[in-house]
Design a protein around this motif. Structure first.
Motif, short mmCIF file in Angstrom:
data_model
loop_
_atom_site.label_atom_id
_atom_site.label_comp_id
_atom_site.label_asym_id
_atom_site.label_seq_id
_atom_site.Cartn_x
_atom_site.Cartn_y
_atom_site.Cartn_z
N GLY A 19 0.83 -1.20 0.00
CA GLY A 19 0.00 0.00 0.00
C GLY A 19 0.85 1.24 0.00
O GLY A 19 0.59 2.21 -0.71
N SER A 30 2.35 1.98 -3.33
CA SER A 30 1.42 2.49 -4.33
C SER A 30 1.01 3.94 -4.07
O SER A 30 0.38 4.56 -4.91
CB SER A 30 0.17 1.60 -4.39
N ALA A 31 1.34 4.46 -2.90
CA ALA A 31 1.00 5.84 -2.58
C ALA A 31 1.80 6.78 -3.48
O ALA A 31 2.97 6.55 -3.78
CB ALA A 31 1.30 6.14 -1.12
N GLU A 32 1.14 7.84 -3.95
CA GLU A 32 1.79 8.82 -4.82
C GLU A 32 2.08 10.08 -4.02
O GLU A 32 1.21 10.62 -3.35
CB GLU A 32 0.87 9.15 -6.01
N THR A 71 -8.06 10.12 0.80
CA THR A 71 -7.67 9.11 -0.21
C THR A 71 -7.10 7.86 0.46
O THR A 71 -6.52 7.01 -0.22
CB THR A 71 -6.64 9.69 -1.18
N ASP A 72 -7.27 7.77 1.79
CA ASP A 72 -6.72 6.65 2.55
C ASP A 72 -5.23 6.45 2.28
O ASP A 72 -4.74 5.32 2.15
CB ASP A 72 -7.48 5.36 2.22
N ALA A 92 -3.57 7.22 -0.41
CA ALA A 92 -3.17 7.01 -1.82
C ALA A 92 -2.43 8.21 -2.38
O ALA A 92 -1.55 8.07 -3.23
CB ALA A 92 -4.39 6.70 -2.67
N LEU A 93 -2.80 9.42 -1.92
CA LEU A 93 -2.10 10.63 -2.33
C LEU A 93 -1.49 11.30 -1.11
O LEU A 93 -2.16 11.52 -0.10
CB LEU A 93 -3.05 11.61 -3.03
N ASP A 94 -0.24 11.63 -1.21
CA ASP A 94 0.50 12.29 -0.15
C ASP A 94 1.10 13.58 -0.72
O ASP A 94 1.52 13.61 -1.89
CB ASP A 94 1.62 11.35 0.35
N TYR A 125 -5.96 11.79 -13.38
CA TYR A 125 -6.89 11.25 -12.38
C TYR A 125 -8.29 11.10 -12.96
O TYR A 125 -8.69 11.85 -13.86
CB TYR A 125 -6.94 12.18 -11.16
#
Length: 334
Positions: free
Chosen positions: A22, A25-27, A56-57, A59-61, A251
């Motif tokens: 996970g 996969s984070a961006e 985004t849990d 997913a995006l940082d 996106y």
């Protein structure tokens, strides 16, 4: 082997593997802004990152870079870099984008606004959307508008009570329009990156500068190197949170909606804390030893008259259609 029969060690390993996948996969999106990490610009950017990671849990940082670090300290280049996809996100002010989009100077025309209600009628209404469309043509998607604020003048030489008091002062300015404004007032403008300004003030390279109280003067501790402030509200400067169109187009519609809603919430927070800081700022600056002068209506009229040539020059560059749209929205807000 059934799931129920997995040992504790095997379970831990499974969860660790899932977590690492996970995380991989984070961006991470890079966000650049002009000012230091104590300002409301930075707080708004950090709020955006926090909300986006949450919604985004993970997913995006967002990684925030203050002081225009990613453009070599050149605050004017950030928007251009976002427009060509070299940067993901930017928080910058309208006046800093005028080399790329001259129409952005409309927000900062001298003495265009006299209240926050008038400001909000433009940044949060149809006029703001007009400018967003122009920025889109440059590869920048405006997610939300925030606030730098009404710009006030500080210096170390003398109190500023009239246009004549500005004559001969060496003044740091942020962008081309303010060069014309300072010239109209008889000052000597020097365009300078913010990262260089505090040392220039300390060393006497420039006598003064102009910036908003809540967003810059207090959090950047300008009061430690400047003695006089005049609250002349001569120009307003919004900021915006923008994303590269290239990144935006990568996106799906759901993620775009999350980005836009999160940006609106973060910039609403940024406007709120900026206005709170401004409201409390005059008393605070006096407590810190600054001599603060608040001009009368008659004195403000003299400044308005003196800066009219700069208003006319830049209104022509911006274009009659845009200026009229802003003036109509302001009149309606009244």
């Amino acid at each position: 082997m059934t799931f129920a029969r997995l040992s504790g060690t095997t379970l831990a390993a499974a969860f660790a593997t899932a977590f690492s996948l996970g995380a991989a996969s984070a961006e991470t999106l890079r966000l650049s802004h002009n000012t230091g990490d104590t300002t409301t610009w930075h707080q708004g950017a950090e709020k955006f990152g926090e909300l986006l990671a949450e919604r985004t849990d993970g997913a995006l940082d967002v990684r925030v870079f203050p002081n225009a670090q990613l453009s070599g300290g050149d605050q004017m280049r950030q928007a251009e870099m976002v427009g060509r996809g070299a940067l993901d996100l930017v928080v910058t002010s309208a006046i800093n984008v005028t080399p790329l989009v001259p129409e952005m100077a409309v927000f900062s025309l001298p003495y265009l606004y006299s209240s926050y209600e008038q400001v909000d009628a433009t940044t949060q209404g149809a006029p703001g959307e007009m400018l967003s469309e122009i920025l889109l043509d440059k590869g920048i998607v405006v997610l939300a508008w925030g606030e730098n604020g009404f710009r006030e003048v500080t210096n170390n030489t003398r109190p500023i009570r009239s246009p004549e008091d500005m004559r001969g002062l060496n003044m740091r300015v942020a962008g081309p329009m303010y060069i014309d404004v300072m010239n109209a007032l008889g000052a000597n403008p020097q365009q300078m990156q913010w990262g260089e300004t505090m040392s220039a003030l300390q060393q006497g390279v420039v006598d003064g500068q102009e910036n908003p109280i809540g967003a810059v003067i207090i959090p950047q501790q300008v009061y430690e190197v400047q003695k006089y402030l005049t609250a002349w509200h001569y120009s307003y400067d919004p900021i915006f949170l923008g994303i590269s169109k290239e990144k935006w187009d990568s996106y799906d519609a759901d993620m775009q909606e999350i980005l836009r809603e999160t940006a609106h919430e973060a910039m609403a927070y940024q406007r709120e804390i900026t206005r709170e800081g401004t409201a409390q700022g005059i008393d605070f600056l006096r407590e810190q030893g600054m001599e603060v002068y608040e001009p009368t209506d008659e004195e403000l009229a003299a400044f308005r008259e003196a800066t009219q040539p700069a208003f006319d020059t830049w209104a022509e560059r911006v274009g009659e259609e845009i200026v009229s749209a802003f003036q109509d929205a302001i009149a309606a807000a009244n």
